[in-house]
Design an enzyme around this catalytic site. Structure first.
Site, PDB file in Angstrom:
ATOM      1  N   GLU A  93      -4.937  22.974 -13.344  1.00  0.00           N
ATOM      2  CA  GLU A  93      -6.460  22.988 -13.356  1.00  0.00           C
ATOM      3  C   GLU A  93      -6.436  23.779 -14.862  1.00  0.00           C
ATOM      4  O   GLU A  93      -6.291  25.124 -15.119  1.00  0.00           O
ATOM      5  CB  GLU A  93      -6.795  23.498 -12.503  1.00  0.00           C
ATOM      6  CG  GLU A  93      -8.463  23.259 -11.946  1.00  0.00           C
ATOM      7  CD  GLU A  93      -9.232  24.785 -11.954  1.00  0.00           C
ATOM      8  OE1 GLU A  93      -9.492  25.517 -11.464  1.00  0.00           O
ATOM      9  OE2 GLU A  93      -9.778  24.919 -13.523  1.00  0.00           O
ATOM     10  N   CYS A 109     -13.280  28.256 -15.627  1.00  0.00           N
ATOM     11  CA  CYS A 109     -13.396  27.141 -15.825  1.00  0.00           C
ATOM     12  C   CYS A 109     -15.094  25.601 -16.420  1.00  0.00           C
ATOM     13  O   CYS A 109     -14.436  25.315 -16.725  1.00  0.00           O
ATOM     14  CB  CYS A 109     -11.702  26.808 -15.693  1.00  0.00           C
ATOM     15  SG  CYS A 109     -12.373  26.496 -14.000  1.00  0.00           S
TER      16      CYS A 109
HETATM   17  P1  NDP Z   1      -1.856  29.601 -21.239  1.00  0.00           P
HETATM   18  O1  NDP Z   1      -2.633  28.796 -20.662  1.00  0.00           O
HETATM   19  O2  NDP Z   1      -2.013  29.994 -22.298  1.00  0.00           O
HETATM   20  O3  NDP Z   1      -1.834  30.783 -19.572  1.00  0.00           O
HETATM   21  C1  NDP Z   1      -1.920  31.184 -19.034  1.00  0.00           C
HETATM   22  C2  NDP Z   1      -0.826  31.467 -17.729  1.00  0.00           C
HETATM   23  O4  NDP Z   1      -0.087  30.194 -18.010  1.00  0.00           O
HETATM   24  C3  NDP Z   1      -0.399  32.952 -17.621  1.00  0.00           C
HETATM   25  O5  NDP Z   1      -0.356  33.305 -16.776  1.00  0.00           O
HETATM   26  C4  NDP Z   1       0.229  32.482 -19.137  1.00  0.00           C
HETATM   27  O6  NDP Z   1       1.251  33.753 -18.809  1.00  0.00           O
HETATM   28  C5  NDP Z   1       1.026  31.297 -18.373  1.00  0.00           C
HETATM   29  N1  NDP Z   1       1.800  30.936 -19.214  1.00  0.00           N
HETATM   30  C6  NDP Z   1       1.809  30.761 -20.742  1.00  0.00           C
HETATM   31  N2  NDP Z   1       2.974  30.197 -21.440  1.00  0.00           N
HETATM   32  C7  NDP Z   1       3.967  29.528 -20.526  1.00  0.00           C
HETATM   33  C8  NDP Z   1       4.883  28.558 -20.362  1.00  0.00           C
HETATM   34  N3  NDP Z   1       5.871  27.706 -21.138  1.00  0.00           N
HETATM   35  N4  NDP Z   1       5.809  28.718 -19.213  1.00  0.00           N
HETATM   36  C9  NDP Z   1       4.734  28.972 -17.872  1.00  0.00           C
HETATM   37  N5  NDP Z   1       3.405  29.354 -18.006  1.00  0.00           N
HETATM   38  C10 NDP Z   1       3.145  30.412 -19.282  1.00  0.00           C
HETATM   39  O7  NDP Z   1      -3.396  30.744 -21.077  1.00  0.00           O
HETATM   40  P2  NDP Z   1      -4.489  32.035 -21.763  1.00  0.00           P
HETATM   41  O8  NDP Z   1      -4.358  32.719 -20.990  1.00  0.00           O
HETATM   42  O9  NDP Z   1      -3.790  32.074 -23.048  1.00  0.00           O
HETATM   43  O10 NDP Z   1      -6.291  31.355 -21.783  1.00  0.00           O
HETATM   44  C11 NDP Z   1      -5.957  30.687 -23.253  1.00  0.00           C
HETATM   45  C12 NDP Z   1      -6.749  28.756 -22.983  1.00  0.00           C
HETATM   46  O11 NDP Z   1      -7.292  28.419 -21.520  1.00  0.00           O
HETATM   47  C13 NDP Z   1      -8.414  29.754 -23.031  1.00  0.00           C
HETATM   48  O12 NDP Z   1      -9.088  29.840 -24.332  1.00  0.00           O
HETATM   49  C14 NDP Z   1      -9.159  28.737 -21.899  1.00  0.00           C
HETATM   50  O13 NDP Z   1      -9.847  28.463 -22.810  1.00  0.00           O
HETATM   51  C15 NDP Z   1      -8.118  28.345 -21.311  1.00  0.00           C
HETATM   52  N6  NDP Z   1      -8.071  29.092 -19.776  1.00  0.00           N
HETATM   53  C16 NDP Z   1      -8.641  28.479 -18.936  1.00  0.00           C
HETATM   54  C17 NDP Z   1      -8.500  29.033 -17.554  1.00  0.00           C
HETATM   55  C18 NDP Z   1      -9.228  27.926 -16.129  1.00  0.00           C
HETATM   56  O14 NDP Z   1     -10.103  28.493 -15.693  1.00  0.00           O
HETATM   57  N7  NDP Z   1      -8.899  26.514 -16.279  1.00  0.00           N
HETATM   58  C19 NDP Z   1      -8.218  30.898 -17.777  1.00  0.00           C
HETATM   59  C20 NDP Z   1      -7.724  31.550 -18.040  1.00  0.00           C
HETATM   60  C21 NDP Z   1      -8.486  30.350 -19.591  1.00  0.00           C
HETATM   61  P3  NDP Z   1       0.683  35.276 -19.893  1.00  0.00           P
HETATM   62  O15 NDP Z   1      -0.673  35.151 -20.332  1.00  0.00           O
HETATM   63  O16 NDP Z   1       1.273  35.915 -19.738  1.00  0.00           O
HETATM   64  O17 NDP Z   1       0.820  35.033 -21.752  1.00  0.00           O
END
Ligand code: NDP
Length: 521
Positions: free
Chosen positions: A252, A286
């Site tokens: 998602e 989202c």
């Molecule tokens: P990310 O996609 O970077 O992170 C989401 C989750 O994945 C976090 O728990 C993160 O850990 C983890 N993660 C990061 N890198 C990896 C990897 N290589 N392998 C597995 N897991 C990983 O989102 P962000 O939190 O940085 O947000 C960035 C953008 O994502 C926002 O600008 C927004 O556009 C979008 N977003 C979308 C959401 C939705 O509901 N669809 C929710 C939040 C953000 P950690 O946080 O510890 O780095």
């Protein structure tokens, strides 16, 4: 909070503890560090996976009723402890009390009850009827068995809803789960894991792997299925990594949800929905309204209403019920993205009618992560605010000449999560909705389809793969097994060896009789 961490976080190995100083958790509304959590490495994740796999069979053996009993106890726990959970969510996200109550507590309470009661209906054996004559008399069954160990990777915008929304059905299906919350917002997950244990969830059935991106990477390698919520960029990496072990994924991801306001819309309702669903949770949802297309005859009226309503928003630190409408932004780098999109739009000719600055009105240097609720007009698709996910409290509004232009522009996006259409002519609204490339579309509403746990919720295009909620929202945590059981049968079937010409001809005739009749052009 300290006791929560001590009780819930698994012990990292000595080497890992030495390598990791722990992750500071900040209150985004003040900038203060409120807790530290361990940064677990790959060894710790592998050890958790071993414990989770060992705990899973007994959890599965409890059956739907036994598991449902614990989930229903947790529903009550959540309601009894709602103030404490809201305070934790507010402290690590900076959102308002009401945003936490409505979109997290209410969702969580609903989800614990829903999956406790409905899991069995979605997953119990399903008899299948077949039209294949040769199989008549045999019993055909579709059966769902838990995959085993599920990894859930959660984002920071809804630490309860977006992480436990996935953990609950995975658990209800009989799996063990390891949840890796965002490093930015781990405290809610730890608190809820404690609550579940108090409600009787056996040890190691749900474990919380606090850590950074690398912890998520280790989790992908350790589990039988990955449910990821977050950015499209990270979702791609997760899927590529999972491909190495053929681990199934459900993703998602980001969205750029359009709202279409047709000329016959209830403009007051459309404006209320645009402002609320564009700005609630600081626009960090989202499925929030990210861009609006308004037919020319009602454009001025719509913009004027949106401007008045946005000016009336009280932005600030939420210290209890009714103290602020829009809170802080959760993740500091997200403020930079919002600022970049607004500045890019201004440089290309957009006008800012409300807001448009970091900080809060009159306090640009306020500590914490703040960006003012902002309304932009004179925007177009050369601007990042109309094409990239902003994930902040901004509402760019574009005038369109007719519904065809609105549909074309709404679909002009790599994303396809959700959308909304406003029209008093419901049939017209629905016909526009059906042409939008989005996983879900509301007519004369927005976002609330998410609360219907019976309705699939998933993204089209770069917004996702698989769905949350409904049958697909729990069956994805299972392997579907097809069973065929023969009861009455001869020793040998007529099509078996040795082949002979008489039987082959008879079969040929039978095939023509079965499939050669009926009308066709
Ligand atoms: P990310 O996609 O970077 O992170 C989401 C989750 O994945 C976090 O728990 C993160 O850990 C983890 N993660 C990061 N890198 C990896 C990897 N290589 N392998 C597995 N897991 C990983 O989102 P962000 O939190 O940085 O947000 C960035 C953008 O994502 C926002 O600008 C927004 O556009 C979008 N977003 C979308 C959401 C939705 O509901 N669809 C929710 C939040 C953000 P950690 O946080 O510890 O780095």
């Amino acid at each position: 909070m300290a006791s929560v961490e001590q009780r819930t976080v698994p012990e990292p190995s000595t080497a890992e503890a030495a390598a990791a100083d722990g992750i500071p958790v900040e209150n985004p509304a003040t900038g203060e560090v409120i807790a530290h959590v361990p940064d677990l490495g790959a060894d710790a994740v592998r050890a958790m996976a071993q414990r989770g796999r060992a705990a899973q069979p007994a959890w599965e053996a409890l059956g739907f009723e036994g598991r449902g009993r614990i989930l229903l106890r947790m529903q009550k726990w959540l309601l009894d402890n709602s103030d404490r959970v809201i305070e934790t969510i507010v402290s690590e996200t900076g959102k308002t009390w009401e945003d936490a109550q409505l979109a997290e507590i209410m969702y969580g309470a609903s989800a614990f009850g829903f999956w406790a009661k409905e899991a069995e209906g979605y997953l119990s054996d399903h008899k299948v009827k077949t039209s294949v004559v040769m199989l008549k008399g045999k019993r055909l069954i579709e059966r769902y068995r838990p995959l085993g160990l599920i990894g859930v990777i959660g984002p920071w915008n809804y630490p309860l809803t977006n992480s436990f929304g996935d953990c609950i059905p995975a658990l209800a299906a009989g799996n063990a789960v390891i949840l890796k919350p965002s490093e930015v917002t781990p405290l809610t997950s730890l608190l809820l894991a404690d609550g579940l244990r108090d409600c009787g969830l056996p040890a190691d059935v749900l474990q919380i792997a606090t850590g950074r991106g690398a912890t998520g990477t280790a989790l992908v390698d350790a589990v039988d299925m990955i449910m990821f919520t977050g950015s499209t960029a990270t979702g791609r990496k997760v899927m590529a990594q999972a491909a190495q072990t053929l681990t199934p994924v459900s993703l998602e991801m980001g969205g750029k949800d359009p709202m279409v306001v047709l000329s016959d819309a209830d403009v007051e309702r459309a404006a209320n929905h645009a402002v609320y669903y564009g700005m609630f949770n600081g626009g960090q949802t989202c499925v929030s309204v990210e861009r609006v297309y308004v037919e020319a005859p009602v454009y001025d009226q719509f913009v004027s209403k949106v401007v008045d309503k946005t000016r009336a928003i009280r932005q600030g630190r939420s210290t209890g019920p009714g103290t602020a409408d829009v809170g802080a932004m959760t993740f500091a780098p997200q403020v930079d993205i919002v600022e970049r999109h607004v500045e890019d739009a201004k440089a290309k000719g957009a006008r800012v009618l409300v807001g448009g600055h970091r900080g809060t009105a009159g306090d640009p240097d306020r500590p914490g992560n703040w960006y003012e609720p902002t309304v932009l007009v004179d925007v177009d698709h050369t601007m990042e605010c109309m094409t990239e996910e902003t994930f902040g409290p901004t509402l760019p509004i574009m005038r369109v000449s007719d519904d065809e232009e609105a549909i074309r522009l709404a679909n002009d996006s790599p994303y396809g999560l959700s959308a909304s259409v406003f029209s008093k002519d419901v049939a017209r609204g629905e016909s526009v909705a059906r042409r939008l490339e989005a996983g879900s579309v509301c007519v004369n509403d927005a976002v609330i389809n998410y609360s219907a746990l019976e309705l699939p919720m998933g993204g089209a295009k770069a917004s996702g793969l698989g769905s949350r909620h409904g049958a697909g929202g729990i069956r994805k945590y299972c392997q579907v097994q097809a069973l065929l059981v023969s009861r009455l049968h001869p020793h040998k079937e007529p099509h078996m060896f040795p082949y002979n010409a008489r039987m082959t001809k008879a079969l040929g005739k039978l095939i023509k009789v079965l499939y050669g009749r009926g009308k066709r052009d």
